[in-house]
Design a protein around this motif. Structure first.
Motif, PDB file in Angstrom:
ATOM      1  N   HIS A  20     -30.823 -45.122  24.809  1.00 10.72           N
ATOM      2  CA  HIS A  20     -31.264 -46.438  25.260  1.00 10.72           C
ATOM      3  C   HIS A  20     -32.777 -46.505  25.392  1.00 10.72           C
ATOM      4  O   HIS A  20     -33.368 -47.589  25.223  1.00 10.72           O
ATOM      5  CB  HIS A  20     -30.614 -46.773  26.604  1.00 10.72           C
ATOM      6  N   ARG A  21     -33.407 -45.382  25.670  1.00  8.77           N
ATOM      7  CA  ARG A  21     -34.869 -45.374  25.789  1.00  8.77           C
ATOM      8  C   ARG A  21     -35.546 -45.663  24.448  1.00  8.77           C
ATOM      9  O   ARG A  21     -36.701 -46.087  24.413  1.00  8.77           O
ATOM     10  CB  ARG A  21     -35.346 -44.033  26.343  1.00  8.77           C
ATOM     11  N   PHE A  22     -34.839 -45.431  23.345  1.00 10.42           N
ATOM     12  CA  PHE A  22     -35.417 -45.716  22.030  1.00 10.42           C
ATOM     13  C   PHE A  22     -35.451 -47.214  21.735  1.00 10.42           C
ATOM     14  O   PHE A  22     -36.089 -47.641  20.766  1.00 10.42           O
ATOM     15  CB  PHE A  22     -34.637 -44.977  20.938  1.00 10.42           C
ATOM     16  N   ARG A  23     -34.783 -48.017  22.545  1.00  7.01           N
ATOM     17  CA  ARG A  23     -34.820 -49.463  22.326  1.00  7.01           C
ATOM     18  C   ARG A  23     -36.241 -50.016  22.406  1.00  7.01           C
ATOM     19  O   ARG A  23     -36.568 -51.022  21.776  1.00  7.01           O
ATOM     20  CB  ARG A  23     -33.956 -50.171  23.378  1.00  7.01           C
ATOM     21  N   ARG A  24     -37.096 -49.358  23.198  1.00 12.31           N
ATOM     22  CA  ARG A  24     -38.460 -49.869  23.399  1.00 12.31           C
ATOM     23  C   ARG A  24     -39.236 -49.942  22.087  1.00 12.31           C
ATOM     24  O   ARG A  24     -40.154 -50.742  21.960  1.00 12.31           O
ATOM     25  CB  ARG A  24     -39.207 -48.981  24.388  1.00 12.31           C
ATOM     26  N   PHE A  25     -38.861 -49.110  21.111  1.00  8.92           N
ATOM     27  CA  PHE A  25     -39.595 -49.093  19.849  1.00  8.92           C
ATOM     28  C   PHE A  25     -39.197 -50.239  18.920  1.00  8.92           C
ATOM     29  O   PHE A  25     -39.725 -50.351  17.811  1.00  8.92           O
ATOM     30  CB  PHE A  25     -39.393 -47.746  19.151  1.00  8.92           C
ATOM     31  N   PHE A  26     -38.266 -51.071  19.375  1.00 11.57           N
ATOM     32  CA  PHE A  26     -37.851 -52.225  18.568  1.00 11.57           C
ATOM     33  C   PHE A  26     -38.314 -53.549  19.173  1.00 11.57           C
ATOM     34  O   PHE A  26     -37.956 -54.611  18.670  1.00 11.57           O
ATOM     35  CB  PHE A  26     -36.325 -52.225  18.428  1.00 11.57           C
ATOM     36  N   ALA A  27     -39.107 -53.483  20.230  1.00 16.14           N
ATOM     37  CA  ALA A  27     -39.544 -54.710  20.898  1.00 16.14           C
ATOM     38  C   ALA A  27     -40.332 -55.614  19.959  1.00 16.14           C
ATOM     39  O   ALA A  27     -40.259 -56.841  20.065  1.00 16.14           O
ATOM     40  CB  ALA A  27     -40.375 -54.367  22.133  1.00 16.14           C
ATOM     41  N   GLU A  28     -41.074 -55.027  19.033  1.00 14.60           N
ATOM     42  CA  GLU A  28     -41.913 -55.808  18.114  1.00 14.60           C
ATOM     43  C   GLU A  28     -41.289 -55.961  16.745  1.00 14.60           C
ATOM     44  O   GLU A  28     -41.943 -56.462  15.822  1.00 14.60           O
ATOM     45  CB  GLU A  28     -43.288 -55.139  18.004  1.00 14.60           C
ATOM     46  N   ALA A  29     -40.049 -55.558  16.582  1.00 14.48           N
ATOM     47  CA  ALA A  29     -39.383 -55.712  15.284  1.00 14.48           C
ATOM     48  C   ALA A  29     -39.155 -57.194  14.993  1.00 14.48           C
ATOM     49  O   ALA A  29     -38.894 -57.984  15.909  1.00 14.48           O
ATOM     50  CB  ALA A  29     -38.052 -54.975  15.290  1.00 14.48           C
TER      51      ALA A  29
END
Length: 251
Positions: free
Chosen positions: A150-159
């Motif tokens: 779930h912590r990897f979700r942050r890398f999709f904020a700007e997708a």
């Protein structure tokens, strides 16, 4: 970058110095804990979580059983601590790279995938322990893995918004799970060192659902990205490490 398991816990250079000048207890405890992380990761990677014993871990770390139980209540607690420590180090590096990137989301994805695969390939014992053996470590470990993903979700904020009528949050979790699965398969087959070979297909897999499908890396800058380096020891330990001499009686 060094993750737990990247050093020999019994390396004489890591032992606590004996003599009239007393070593601070906080340094003794921090050194023991760091060596136990390395001993646990290497033992679990070699023998599997189910077959690893506290005695094996202590032997690999060069630390006594009483010292082990000063830090952990058992093998599962030690596993969770080493897993959390290592994955926190990894996420910190990825966070820093992502925050510093100025080339757009697609380029940031490429760089973070490159770092992730490079770091895991350079730490095959940690990769085996954290990605494969966590399956055998019990429900608490598997919950910790879910939290990590779930912590990897942050890398999709700007997708970009995905084309088509799909739920964005579910799509992101599906992509993260797919990347994890591909990495798992490579490591479980004993091919952790070959993880960087996955970069083009994983970059395509991650970007395609957001309308940016491309298997070619972005062309940014004039030279290669420098290798990521992160000390495996806290800074105060690294500064004092040169004075350590003895190894096996840290209890």
């Amino acid at each position: 970058m060094r993750l737990p398991g990247g050093r020999d816990g019994r390396d004489p250079e890591r032992a606590i110095k004996r003599g009239p000048s007393r070593v601070p207890r906080e340094l003794v405890l921090a050194t023991q804990r760091d060596r136990l992380y390395d001993g646990l990761v290497r033992t679990v990677a070699e023998h599997g979580y189910a077959n690893a014993t506290v005695t094996d871990i202590c032997r690999a770390a060069g630390v006594t059983r009483p010292a082990f139980y000063e830090h952990f209540d058992g093998k599962e607690g030690a596993f969770l601590a080493a897993y959390t420590h290592g994955t926190d180090l990894l996420l910190d590096v990825l966070d820093q790279a992502y925050a510093a990137h100025a080339g757009g989301w697609r380029s940031a994805v490429w760089e973070n995938l490159e770092i992730l695969l490079e770091v895991l390939a350079g730490a095959p014992a940690f990769a085996a322990m954290a990605i494969v053996e966590i399956e055998a470590a019990g429900p608490a470990a598997r919950r910790r893995r879910v939290e990590l993903l779930h912590r990897f979700r942050r890398f999709f904020a700007e997708a970009p918004e995905p084309p088509g009528p799909v739920d964005r949050a579910e799509l992101i979790d599906t992509v993260i799970g797919g990347v994890y699965s591909a990495i798992y398969q490579r490591i479980s087959a004993g091919r952790a060192v070959a993880l960087p070979e996955l970069k083009p297909v994983l970059a395509y897999f991650v970007t395609a659902p957001f309308g940016l499908a491309d298997a070619q890396p972005p062309r940014l800058g004039s030279g290669p990205r420098p290798k990521v380096v992160l000390p495996c020891l806290p800074l105060f330990l690294a500064a004092d490490q040169h004075s350590e001499t003895d190894v096996n009686s840290d209890g």
